[in-house]
Design a protein around this motif. Structure first.
Motif, short mmCIF file in Angstrom:
data_model
loop_
_atom_site.label_atom_id
_atom_site.label_comp_id
_atom_site.label_asym_id
_atom_site.label_seq_id
_atom_site.Cartn_x
_atom_site.Cartn_y
_atom_site.Cartn_z
N ASP A 81 -21.03 42.81 0.66
CA ASP A 81 -22.00 43.47 -0.19
C ASP A 81 -21.28 44.53 -1.02
N ILE A 82 -21.75 44.72 -2.23
CA ILE A 82 -21.19 45.74 -3.11
C ILE A 82 -22.06 46.99 -3.06
N GLY A 83 -21.45 48.11 -2.65
CA GLY A 83 -22.13 49.39 -2.73
C GLY A 83 -21.81 50.01 -4.08
N ASN A 84 -21.43 51.27 -4.07
CA ASN A 84 -21.20 51.99 -5.32
C ASN A 84 -19.99 51.44 -6.08
N VAL A 85 -20.20 51.09 -7.36
CA VAL A 85 -19.08 50.73 -8.24
C VAL A 85 -19.12 51.58 -9.51
N PHE A 86 -19.70 52.78 -9.38
CA PHE A 86 -19.84 53.68 -10.52
C PHE A 86 -18.96 54.92 -10.38
N ASN A 87 -18.87 55.45 -9.18
CA ASN A 87 -18.21 56.73 -8.96
C ASN A 87 -16.74 56.57 -8.56
N PRO A 88 -16.01 57.68 -8.33
CA PRO A 88 -14.56 57.60 -8.17
C PRO A 88 -14.08 56.59 -7.13
N ALA A 89 -14.72 56.53 -5.97
CA ALA A 89 -14.37 55.51 -4.98
C ALA A 89 -15.46 54.45 -4.96
N PHE A 90 -15.05 53.19 -4.89
CA PHE A 90 -16.00 52.08 -4.79
C PHE A 90 -16.27 51.77 -3.32
N THR A 91 -17.39 51.10 -3.07
CA THR A 91 -17.83 50.80 -1.71
C THR A 91 -18.07 49.32 -1.53
N VAL A 92 -17.55 48.77 -0.43
CA VAL A 92 -17.78 47.37 -0.06
C VAL A 92 -18.25 47.32 1.39
N GLY A 93 -19.30 46.56 1.64
CA GLY A 93 -19.78 46.32 3.00
C GLY A 93 -19.36 44.93 3.46
N CYS A 94 -18.86 44.86 4.68
CA CYS A 94 -18.48 43.59 5.32
C CYS A 94 -19.48 43.34 6.44
N ARG A 95 -20.24 42.25 6.35
CA ARG A 95 -21.42 42.08 7.19
C ARG A 95 -21.40 40.74 7.92
N ILE A 96 -21.83 40.76 9.19
CA ILE A 96 -21.94 39.54 10.00
C ILE A 96 -23.29 39.56 10.69
N SER A 136 -7.30 38.00 17.02
CA SER A 136 -7.21 37.91 15.56
C SER A 136 -7.50 36.50 15.06
N ARG A 137 -7.00 35.47 15.78
CA ARG A 137 -7.24 34.11 15.31
C ARG A 137 -8.70 33.72 15.43
N ALA A 138 -9.31 34.03 16.57
CA ALA A 138 -10.72 33.69 16.76
C ALA A 138 -11.60 34.45 15.77
N ALA A 139 -11.30 35.75 15.59
CA ALA A 139 -12.08 36.54 14.64
C ALA A 139 -11.93 35.99 13.23
N SER A 140 -10.74 35.52 12.90
CA SER A 140 -10.52 34.94 11.57
C SER A 140 -11.34 33.68 11.38
N HIS A 141 -11.41 32.84 12.41
CA HIS A 141 -12.24 31.63 12.31
C HIS A 141 -13.70 32.01 12.06
N LEU A 142 -14.18 33.00 12.82
CA LEU A 142 -15.58 33.42 12.67
C LEU A 142 -15.83 34.01 11.29
N MET A 143 -15.02 34.98 10.92
CA MET A 143 -15.24 35.67 9.65
C MET A 143 -15.07 34.73 8.46
N GLY A 144 -14.13 33.81 8.57
CA GLY A 144 -13.88 32.90 7.45
C GLY A 144 -15.09 32.05 7.08
N GLN A 145 -16.02 31.87 8.02
CA GLN A 145 -17.17 31.01 7.75
C GLN A 145 -18.49 31.75 7.60
N VAL A 146 -18.63 32.93 8.22
CA VAL A 146 -19.96 33.55 8.23
C VAL A 146 -19.99 34.96 7.65
#
Length: 302
Positions: A279-294, A265-275
């Motif tokens: 991305d925003i997918g659908n923000v129109f319909n009942p559920a919204f979508t977010v993409g987390c990308r590396i 968890s700590r190493a992954a946090s260091h990586l994710m925190g910087q890189v």
């Protein structure tokens, strides 16, 4: 590893436990047709009701609950030369004070040019006479049947996928879905010739498609959809409000980095925190979508 050519005669407005339209083996490829979001086919004839009629379901042999279905998007080819969008902007993306000044909803036609690989308004608004964005086909709505006999509207999305409208779901991407019922029961539809992030007008350039996908069953468990392109890995969260979708996507990426790349968890946090990139997918319909990308380049030495 067989190639199946399937011509649908029925479509669904929910993703659920319907009778399979076709049974395929692990490693098989399917070439099939999809309608646009309003039910128009390649001849521009209405053959199904909206919203987002989907083709399927495809039963994948050997896919058991707890497995993962990997769907490689091999090809997305518009099957007609027109598409449509709606204006103005969706109310969900505007400040309340801006809403009273909006014009009434209007559906307009776009021409899809396969030679120049562009889309263009048939009757351009003032200032957009030269506007011709690139043809960038993507799948708006696809996924597997949800658990416990549910049938979820193709207007929304959840852990099984659904109407995510995420631009990275394009040719060359492999999408991963958690298998929640025997055979996975995979559906797809709602193709867009072009779309900006968020589907902020409530549509992309909606059109019918010929689609080619290849299925692989992975004997591993995931919680939320994942995906892989040549350059990136990504996870997808579907929920409302938007911050909950982001949390689901972030948690799934944290699990992926631990499972496949050996990061605590700590190493992954260091990586994710910087890189990490969101991305925003659908923000129109009942559920919204977010993409987390590396980007994969950060993972090659792990």
């Amino acid at each position: 590893m067989a190639i199946h050519r399937f011509h649908p005669t029925r479509y669904f407005n929910v993703i659920g436990n319907a009778e399979p339209c076709l049974r395929v083996a692990d490693g098989d490829t399917v070439v099939t047709d999809t309608l646009d979001a309003s039910g128009l086919d390649a001849r521009e004839i209405v053959v199904s009701e909206p919203p987002n009629p989907v083709t399927g379901p495809f039963y994948v042999e050997g896919a058991d609950p707890g497995d993962t279905l990997a769907v490689r998007i091999d090809r997305l080819t518009p099957s007609r030369a027109t598409g449509w969008t709606i204006s103005p902007l969706a109310l969900t993306v505007l400040e309340p004070a801006a809403i009273p000044g909006l014009p009434p909803p209007l559906r307009v036609i776009w021409d899809i040019d396969g030679d120049t690989r562009t889309v263009r308004l048939r009757e351009a608004s003032n200032g957009l006479e030269a506007f011709a964005p690139s043809l960038q086909p993507m799948i708006g709505c696809f996924g597997v049947a949800p658990a416990r006999g549910q049938a979820l509207s193709t207007a929304t999305s959840a852990q099984n996928g659904g109407n995510m409208d995420y631009r990275l779901f394009s040719a060359g991407t492999t999408a991963w879905f958690p298998v929640l019922v025997p055979g996975a029961l995979f559906y797809l539809g709602d193709g867009h010739a072009c779309q900006g992030d968020g589907e902020v007008v409530g549509s992309g350039v909606e059109t019918s498609f010929e689609v080619e996908v290849t299925f692989h069953v992975l004997k591993r468990t995931i919680t939320w959809p994942r995906g892989e392109t040549a350059e990136d890995i990504f996870t997808v969260g579907n929920a409302r409000p938007l911050d909950q979708a982001l949390q689901h996507a972030t948690g799934e990426m944290l699990r992926w980095l631990g499972e496949d790349y050996g990061l605590g968890s700590r190493a992954a946090s260091h990586l994710m925190g910087q890189v990490v990139r969101y991305d925003i997918g659908n923000v129109f319909n009942p559920a919204f979508t977010v993409g987390c990308r590396i980007a994969k380049r950060w993972l090659t030495k792990l």
